[in-house]
Write a protein that holds these residues in place. Sequence first.
Motif, mmCIF file in Angstrom:
data_model
loop_
_atom_site.group_PDB
_atom_site.id
_atom_site.type_symbol
_atom_site.label_atom_id
_atom_site.label_comp_id
_atom_site.label_asym_id
_atom_site.label_seq_id
_atom_site.Cartn_x
_atom_site.Cartn_y
_atom_site.Cartn_z
ATOM 1 N N TYR A 69 -0.167 18.435 -7.858
ATOM 2 C CA TYR A 69 0.077 17.021 -8.128
ATOM 3 C C TYR A 69 1.428 16.531 -7.605
ATOM 4 N N CYS A 70 2.011 17.189 -6.646
ATOM 5 C CA CYS A 70 3.268 16.739 -6.057
ATOM 6 C C CYS A 70 2.987 15.977 -4.766
ATOM 7 N N PHE A 71 3.752 14.912 -4.534
ATOM 8 C CA PHE A 71 3.622 14.155 -3.299
ATOM 9 C C PHE A 71 4.325 14.917 -2.180
ATOM 10 N N ARG A 72 3.588 15.194 -1.114
ATOM 11 C CA ARG A 72 4.171 15.898 0.022
ATOM 12 C C ARG A 72 4.534 14.959 1.159
ATOM 13 N N LEU A 73 3.765 13.914 1.346
ATOM 14 C CA LEU A 73 4.054 12.894 2.355
ATOM 15 C C LEU A 73 3.645 11.548 1.789
ATOM 16 N N VAL A 96 0.844 -1.190 0.000
ATOM 17 C CA VAL A 96 0.000 0.000 0.000
ATOM 18 C C VAL A 96 0.884 1.246 0.000
ATOM 19 N N LEU A 97 0.621 2.112 -0.970
ATOM 20 C CA LEU A 97 1.255 3.433 -1.024
ATOM 21 C C LEU A 97 0.220 4.451 -0.563
ATOM 22 N N LEU A 98 0.447 5.026 0.609
ATOM 23 C CA LEU A 98 -0.431 6.057 1.149
ATOM 24 C C LEU A 98 0.218 7.408 0.889
ATOM 25 N N ALA A 99 -0.516 8.336 0.281
ATOM 26 C CA ALA A 99 0.110 9.584 -0.154
ATOM 27 C C ALA A 99 -0.778 10.788 0.118
ATOM 28 N N VAL A 100 -0.131 11.895 0.469
ATOM 29 C CA VAL A 100 -0.761 13.211 0.549
ATOM 30 C C VAL A 100 -0.216 14.035 -0.610
ATOM 31 N N TYR A 131 0.621 -3.684 4.365
ATOM 32 C CA TYR A 131 0.162 -4.931 3.773
ATOM 33 C C TYR A 131 -1.097 -4.696 2.943
ATOM 34 N N GLY A 132 -1.194 -5.415 1.820
ATOM 35 C CA GLY A 132 -2.335 -5.231 0.931
ATOM 36 C C GLY A 132 -3.671 -5.561 1.565
ATOM 37 N N ARG A 133 -3.689 -6.437 2.545
ATOM 38 C CA ARG A 133 -4.955 -6.822 3.168
ATOM 39 C C ARG A 133 -5.525 -5.701 4.044
ATOM 40 N N THR A 134 -4.709 -4.712 4.389
ATOM 41 C CA THR A 134 -5.144 -3.637 5.277
ATOM 42 C C THR A 134 -5.960 -2.612 4.496
ATOM 43 N N ILE A 135 -7.107 -2.215 5.016
ATOM 44 C CA ILE A 135 -7.921 -1.193 4.361
ATOM 45 C C ILE A 135 -7.252 0.164 4.515
ATOM 46 N N ASP A 136 -7.715 1.144 3.713
ATOM 47 C CA ASP A 136 -7.074 2.456 3.718
ATOM 48 C C ASP A 136 -7.092 3.098 5.101
ATOM 49 N N GLY A 137 -8.210 2.946 5.813
ATOM 50 C CA GLY A 137 -8.276 3.518 7.152
ATOM 51 C C GLY A 137 -7.263 2.901 8.088
ATOM 52 N N GLY A 138 -7.040 1.583 7.959
ATOM 53 C CA GLY A 138 -6.035 0.917 8.776
ATOM 54 C C GLY A 138 -4.630 1.341 8.415
ATOM 55 N N SER A 139 -4.387 1.532 7.114
ATOM 56 C CA SER A 139 -3.072 2.009 6.678
ATOM 57 C C SER A 139 -2.792 3.398 7.230
ATOM 58 N N LEU A 140 -3.826 4.222 7.280
ATOM 59 C CA LEU A 140 -3.663 5.565 7.841
ATOM 60 C C LEU A 140 -3.288 5.491 9.318
ATOM 61 N N SER A 141 -3.965 4.649 10.056
ATOM 62 C CA SER A 141 -3.692 4.539 11.493
ATOM 63 C C SER A 141 -2.291 4.039 11.773
ATOM 64 N N ASN A 142 -1.784 3.170 10.890
ATOM 65 C CA ASN A 142 -0.458 2.589 11.097
ATOM 66 C C ASN A 142 0.673 3.467 10.575
ATOM 67 N N SER A 143 0.339 4.506 9.824
ATOM 68 C CA SER A 143 1.360 5.342 9.199
ATOM 69 C C SER A 143 1.819 6.451 10.137
ATOM 70 N N ALA A 144 3.016 6.971 9.869
ATOM 71 C CA ALA A 144 3.525 8.097 10.652
ATOM 72 C C ALA A 144 2.666 9.330 10.440
ATOM 73 N N PHE A 145 2.157 9.515 9.218
ATOM 74 C CA PHE A 145 1.282 10.659 8.951
ATOM 75 C C PHE A 145 -0.002 10.571 9.763
ATOM 76 N N GLY A 146 -0.618 9.380 9.787
ATOM 77 C CA GLY A 146 -1.860 9.216 10.539
ATOM 78 C C GLY A 146 -1.672 9.462 12.025
#
Length: 391
Positions: free
Chosen positions: A202-206, A193-197, A212-227
């Motif tokens: 159109y530039c990636f800031r974060l 999963v590539l989570l991007a801001v 893991y692919g099985r993780t939903i977007d909300g879960g990826s957000l919670s596990n990320s440093a940005f989240g």
Amino acid sequence: MATIDQMLQHHLNCSSTVDPPLLDHTDTCSPCQCRGFFATEHKELRLDDCRFQRYMRLTVSQFDDLLVRIGDRISRLDTNYRLSISAAERLSICLRYLATGDSFRTIANSFRVGVSTVSSIVPDVATAIWDCLVEEFMAVPTTEEWRAIAVQFEERWNFPLCCGALDGKHVVIKSPANSGSQYFNYKGTFSLVLLAVVDAQYCFRLIDVGGYGRTIDGGSLSNSAFGQALKSGTLQLPADLPLPGADHQGLQPHVFVADEAFPQRKNLMRPFPGRNLPRERRIFNYRLSRARLVVENAFGILSSQWRMYRRAIEVHPEVAEKCVKATCVLHNFLRKTTQTTVVSIPAGEVEPLPDLGRIAANNSAREAIRVREAFTSYFSAEGTVPWQDTV
């Protein structure tokens, strides 16, 4: 630091009349290698900037600029037993892999080097690209930079106090050995999963890569440093401000826009769920969707430029993660070193709203609901745009 000419001439000066061996190529600077792409065609390709850009995804000047930035990091010393592969050729091998996603064996046959050589060059150069470019082209924004991004979102996308659009992208990979179902996603593929801001240009800031692919977007957000930073309030976002022309609604926080897969928070705005919505909520969903298109477009530009995203990446997840990070920072490098003009999407070309029937499982705080309601009222009153009722 070696000059560009010295880097480029390392292999171009090699010549031999010996026929290439019929066996598998070795990792030495052999006559076979000196008949590969870099030794025979790279110099000629540099004379045609358009052909060079189609092949390497960078113009000649951008390639030279990047080579100067990372040349010392990726250079290797010659020994008594073999000549090292030059920094310019190592960069070319990595860029060609990122641009095509071809197998290491295909790249090795093209450059007349060993497969094991390519398998070591690609992650090494990708790591160097990320390490040498990230501070200049993808550093964590400061408060002033967040404020500038919000101004651009208001000017280009008519969404005030917006510091970026958030979304996740599944990067398809070959099933890792002994990984079970960790990388298996709802689309039926294996992925990281590539989570991007993304900002208004159109530039990636974060970015956060490796979920893991099985993780939903909300879960990826919670596990990320940005989240985690967003939740703890350590992102250094600008102070709350009133919406333009709507002082009576009081101060509002700066927000990020996302789709319905993410939770509603004070600083994270998602659309209203459901279909038969009141007019004000339908307009809010349209305005949010219009601003959120920048992250979808950025992913489209990324996968169009770097074709490794168009197929399953057949490398270890750790190497795939390095390649993804390299392409993201190269995306910013290209956009900031190329003279382009970014314009807002005209009203008639806005994509239709997504199906908002799926409701994410989250408990919205009262403050988050209040902020969304304030934006909803604003878009139907002081912040209206002429075409929003016709879309």
